[in-house]
Write an enzyme that holds these catalytic residues in place. Structure first.
Site, PDB file in Angstrom:
ATOM      1  N   GLY A  16     -87.767  60.572 118.967  1.00  0.00           N
ATOM      2  CA  GLY A  16     -88.870  61.535 119.000  1.00  0.00           C
ATOM      3  C   GLY A  16     -89.987  61.126 118.067  1.00  0.00           C
ATOM      4  N   ASN A  17     -90.893  62.028 117.802  1.00  0.00           N
ATOM      5  CA  ASN A  17     -91.979  61.746 116.855  1.00  0.00           C
ATOM      6  C   ASN A  17     -92.315  63.023 116.103  1.00  0.00           C
ATOM      7  OD1 ASN A  17     -94.242  63.174 118.289  1.00  0.00           O
ATOM      8  ND2 ASN A  17     -93.579  61.767 119.909  1.00  0.00           N
ATOM      9  N   ARG A  18     -93.203  62.923 115.146  1.00  0.00           N
ATOM     10  CA  ARG A  18     -93.444  64.043 114.238  1.00  0.00           C
ATOM     11  C   ARG A  18     -94.533  65.004 114.703  1.00  0.00           C
ATOM     12  NH1 ARG A  18     -95.155  61.400 109.334  1.00  0.00           N
ATOM     13  NH2 ARG A  18     -95.424  63.525 108.563  1.00  0.00           N
ATOM     14  N   SER A  19     -94.985  64.877 115.944  1.00  0.00           N
ATOM     15  CA  SER A  19     -96.024  65.795 116.425  1.00  0.00           C
ATOM     16  C   SER A  19     -95.513  67.250 116.393  1.00  0.00           C
ATOM     17  CB  SER A  19     -96.412  65.425 117.857  1.00  0.00           C
ATOM     18  OG  SER A  19     -97.238  66.423 118.396  1.00  0.00           O
ATOM     19  N   ALA A  60     -98.014  63.900 122.020  1.00  0.00           N
ATOM     20  CA  ALA A  60     -97.633  62.576 121.525  1.00  0.00           C
ATOM     21  C   ALA A  60     -96.466  62.117 122.392  1.00  0.00           C
ATOM     22  CB  ALA A  60     -97.232  62.647 120.068  1.00  0.00           C
TER      23      ALA A  60
END
Ligand code: CTP
Length: 423
Positions: free
Chosen positions: A222-225, A294
């Site tokens: 995943g990502n930090r968005s 994102a």
């Protein structure tokens, strides 16, 4: 419901005219005084007695009926709102040209009330340059255009051209008139947009949050968005009168709470590919698509059915990733005439010059109408309350800059979008 409005419902001659009966019924049920003005050809699809019974008012089409009451101008002068559903390609052309060869034409010309039209026609007619130009003319005069929706058409073909659902037409129509009566900032009595409701009748699709690509039943990439900027855009667009579809990837919990709101439909999507499916479907009848999510560029080649176990022998674990589709590029390639597609670009850059250089290259590569560029890093961009962006056009030229809360940045981006919609 507030005041009882005096509403003219114009019906023009298309198969969808039968659905206008529901528009009339809903408006009467909401407590309004409805006068139906069909064209001659509309009466071939739906009968005057039906419309008289539903509206509880006489129905005439001719400027020579009831001449003593100067009916051909009186109806328009008295109207608080004029709604035309369905509006055929021919009727849009006549409206754009200001023609008044029937009672509906004179009524519209004599009215200073907001005008809301719901087009319905075959896809070829909707995308014909003549119709595109007529719709642009009407919009530039402040006319609210609802739909058309995309779907099955009468000849068995599919595409944009279906009359929007009566509930949606009624909601957009009433939303257009509320500001005119001073309850909200927006449209003046002549139907001109005032700052505030300049997206009335538009469908805006926004993606937000970070996608998650599963590795096994319990893990993902995943990502930090946080989704904060996308949700701020969705809410700002809804407050400006748009019908908003928010395609939500993973959102932080506090952001997810803010996502639902009047005028916003939330569609959940987890992976890049499911987000692509949802946004592409929603984009079919959208005026604006904003890719603020994102999106993961890669996904694991294989998703394990069971939790991946540690080998236990100290060996490295190698994950093989395959490339995901570029959603934004796909949207740009299939965009319908007049649709505005907006991308976001989050870059880790040391300086403004480096940021702009990366942004320019990306703007040219992606081909979106606008690219909103910001710096991200360990402490900037993701998850923070504020944002600092530069907006580039398709050629990479800087057209706007904004700094402030994510809502303020959203308003600045929407200003750029609205400017382009009216061109
Ligand atoms: N985007 C997309 N599909 C992808 C990757 C990104 O639609 N597979 C969209 C994002 O939603 C954003 C824009 O493209 O609106 C730019 O995303 P970004 O990650 O900055 O660009 P990439 O194409 O991934 O380029 P790079 O990884 O080289 O920075």
């Amino acid at each position: 419901m507030g005041d009882r409005l005096n509403i003219v419902v114009g019906i023009t001659g298309g198969i969808a005219a039968y659905k206008a009966a529901t528009v009339v019924r809903l408006l009467v049920k909401a407590g309004h005084d409805v006068h139906v003005v069909p064209t001659e050809s509309a009466l071939r699809f739906v009968g005057a007695p039906t419309l008289e019974a539903l509206s509880r008012n006489p129905v005439t089409t001719s400027i020579f009926d009831d001449v003593a009451a100067v009916r051909h101008v009186a109806l328009g002068q008295a109207a608080d709102l004029v709604v035309i559903a369905p509006a055929t390609a021919n009727s849009l052309a006549k409206l754009a040209a200001g023609m008044a060869d029937d009672l509906l034409g004179t009524t519209v010309l004599a009215s200073r009330a907001p005008l809301v039209v719901a087009p319905a026609m075959h896809t070829e007619m909707w995308s014909n340059p003549a119709t595109v130009a007529n719709v642009a003319t009407l919009r530039s005069r402040g006319v609210v255009v609802v739909g058309p929706a995309s779907g099955e058409l009468t000849g068995g073909d599919r595409g944009p051209g279906r009359l929007s659902e009566p509930e949606e037409i009624v909601a957009a129509a009433l939303a257009a008139v509320v500001p005119a009566r001073g309850d909200l900032p927006g449209r003046d009595l002549a139907g001109h947009d005032l700052p505030g409701r300049d997206l009335a009748g538009r469908h805006v699709v926004v993606t937000a949050g970070g996608t998650r690509e599963p590795l096994d039943p319990v893990r993902f990439l995943g990502n930090r968005s946080s989704g904060r900027q996308g949700v701020a855009l969705a809410r700002a667009a809804a407050d400006r009168g748009a019908r908003v579809t928010l395609v939500a990837a993973h959102l932080d919990a506090d952001v997810a709470q803010q996502a639902p709101g009047t005028g916003i439909t939330v569609v959940e999507a987890s992976t890049t590919r499911s987000l692509q499916e949802a946004v592409t479907a929603a984009a079919r009848d959208a005026d604006v698509v904003v890719m603020a999510a994102a999106v993961a560029d890669y996904r694991p080649e294989r998703v394990a059915d069971a939790k991946i176990k540690k080998a236990g022998d100290g060996a490295d674990l190698t994950l093989r990733l395959v490339e995901n589709p570029d959603v934004l590029r796909g949207l740009v390639e299939t965009r319908r005439p007049g649709q505005i597609v907006v991308g976001f670009a989050a870059e880790t850059a040391e300086s403004r010059d480096e940021l702009l250089a990366l942004g320019r290259a990306k703007a040219e590569r992606k081909g979106a109408d606008l690219l909103v560029l910001n710096t991200v890093g360990w402490s900037a961009g993701f998850g923070t309350a504020d944002n600092d962006v530069v907006v580039l056009d398709a050629s990479g030229t800087e057209v706007a800059a904004a700094r402030g809360s994510k809502r303020e940045v959203a308003e600045a981006v929407l200003d750029e979008i609205v400017g382009r919609l009216l061109r």
